[in-house]
Design an enzyme around this catalytic site. Structure first.
Site, PDB file in Angstrom:
ATOM      1  CD  GLU A  71      -6.266 -41.419   9.579  1.00  0.00           C
ATOM      2  OE1 GLU A  71      -5.448 -41.992   8.847  1.00  0.00           O
ATOM      3  OE2 GLU A  71      -5.919 -40.506  10.366  1.00  0.00           O
ATOM      4  N   GLY A 107      -9.593 -20.894  13.672  1.00  0.00           N
ATOM      5  CA  GLY A 107     -10.598 -20.737  12.628  1.00  0.00           C
ATOM      6  C   GLY A 107     -11.845 -20.054  13.122  1.00  0.00           C
ATOM      7  CB  VAL A 144      -0.945   0.009   1.225  1.00  0.00           C
ATOM      8  CG1 VAL A 144      -1.614   1.378   1.393  1.00  0.00           C
ATOM      9  CG2 VAL A 144      -2.004  -1.081   1.099  1.00  0.00           C
ATOM     10  CB  VAL A 145       3.740   2.293   2.169  1.00  0.00           C
ATOM     11  CG1 VAL A 145       4.781   3.420   2.156  1.00  0.00           C
ATOM     12  CG2 VAL A 145       2.999   2.274   3.508  1.00  0.00           C
ATOM     13  CG  ASP A 161     -10.198 -17.047  11.550  1.00  0.00           C
ATOM     14  OD1 ASP A 161     -10.771 -16.137  12.176  1.00  0.00           O
ATOM     15  OD2 ASP A 161      -9.296 -17.751  12.036  1.00  0.00           O
ATOM     16  NE  ARG A 174      -1.083 -39.650  26.182  1.00  0.00           N
ATOM     17  CZ  ARG A 174      -1.542 -40.805  26.666  1.00  0.00           C
ATOM     18  NH1 ARG A 174      -2.775 -41.214  26.331  1.00  0.00           N
ATOM     19  NH2 ARG A 174      -0.808 -41.564  27.448  1.00  0.00           N
TER      20      ARG A 174
END
Ligand code: ADP
Ligand code: F6P
Length: 321
Positions: A188, A171, A23-24, A128, A245
């Site tokens: 899975e 997310g 942008v700059v 996200d 776990r």
């Protein structure tokens, strides 16, 4: 238009600095001035500003985070707070505002424009990828890669101990991050807010995995669909002998060196944002559709809802046999 205000808002994302740099330098190339606003909309409210030049953005293309800092500032929903922000824009002779941020920042920019008719452009940046109107947001690719690399490491110990692992990813209220990670990491099962699974269904799949001869199984859980520790506990309750776990990847997904895709996307978005303002657009977001850059009215961005890919969910199931 002579002077652009620039801020980063909401959750930070790798690549925000690339967008700032773009942008700059694009603006300077067109003869515009750029005022950096620190700490999102709160910095605008407090008039925490700084002039920016080509050297202000040297050496940041490969840095995660944002040199302008960011903050969550829910007070910006109040019109009197926005009024003060508007006064500060005028005090600095700022003609247009570029907001680098996610879904919430887009709503903030739209609200501000609706109330004060300030020309605004949103550059979608969020890990996200939940912003309607663009296929990708800045930082999403980097976050996916970070999560996949972490899960590849987890896979080593899951296989060695023949364990089931539940990995919780970010997310917010959506499963976009979880779905991409699940495919790339070879999970899975994926559990997302848009498609929750019962513990019974999860156990059924895991039992089938065992019959198929799998020695370990990987479940990617989006944070909006539950807690990894709870799901692991439930699996151990339901499946005798299981040693499920879990790992919560957390904030490592928000940092790190931006990937090539993130850097190119951010640089193109920043350039397009300035071009759109120069062309006279006043309330838009830059985005990408397929391989083409696009300019989407913020009214459509804030009223639209991004949907998950059913096809990708089917692919995860097909790969899990
Ligand atoms: P993100 O942009 O990453 O989704 P947030 O949801 O926190 O992060 O939104 C960033 C900021 O945008 C908020 O802290 C608030 O200042 C502003 N904002 C969000 N939603 C609105 C809204 N509906 N109206 C006005 N401002 C908003
Ligand atoms: O919006 C990006 C995000 O990382 C979400 O995925 C996550 O739920 C949220 O921000 C965390 O917010 P905070 O950084 O304010 O804890």
């Amino acid at each position: 238009m002579k002077k652009i205000g620039l801020l980063t808002s909401g959750g930070d994302a790798p690549g925000m600095n690339c967008a700032i740099r773009s942008v700059v330098r694009t603006a300077l190339g067109y003869g515009f001035e750029v005022i950096g606003i620190k700490r999102g909309f709160k910095g605008l409210y407090e008039n925490d500003v700084m002039e920016m030049n080509a050297r202000s953005v040297s050496g940041i293309i490969n840095l995660g985070g944002t040199i302008l800092r960011t903050i969550r500032f829910p007070e910006f929903k109040e019109k009197d707070i926005q009024q003060q922000c508007y006064e500060n824009l005028k005090k600095n002779s700022i003609d247009a505002l570029v907001v680098i941020g996610g879904d919430g920042s887009s709503r903030g920019a739209f609200s501000f424009h609706s109330n004060f008719q300030v020309p605004v452009c949103v550059i979608p940046a969020s890990i996200d990828n939940d912003v309607y109107g663009t296929d990708f947001t800045i930082g999403f690719d980097t976050a996916v890669n970070t999560a996949v690399e972490a899960i590849d490491r987890i896979r080593d110990t899951a296989t060695s101990h023949e364990r089931i692992f539940v990995v919780e990813v970010m997310g917010r209220h959506h499963g976009f991050l979880a779905i991409e990670v699940a495919i790339a990491a070879g999970a899975e099962i994926v559990v997302i807010p848009e498609r929750p699974l019962t513990i019974e269904k999860i156990v059924e799949i895991l039992e089938i995995d065992k019959i198929r001869g799998k020695i370990s199984s990987l479940i990617v859980l989006a944070e909006g669909a539950g807690r990894a520790h709870e799901l692991a506990r439930r699996i151990n309750e339901e499946i005798g002998g299981a040693e499920a776990r879990y790992s919560v990847l957390g904030y490592i997904q928000r940092g790190g060196v931006p990937t090539y895709q993130t850097r190119v996307l951010a640089t193109m978005f920043g350039n397009e944002a300035v071009k759109g303002l120069r062309d006279g657009l006043t309330c838009f977001m830059v985005g990408i559709s397929g391989t083409e850059l696009c300019r989407v009215h913020l009214k459509d961005v804030v009223s639209g809802t991004k949907t998950i890919s059913e096809e990708k969910l089917k692919i995860i199931e097909a790969m899990g046999i």
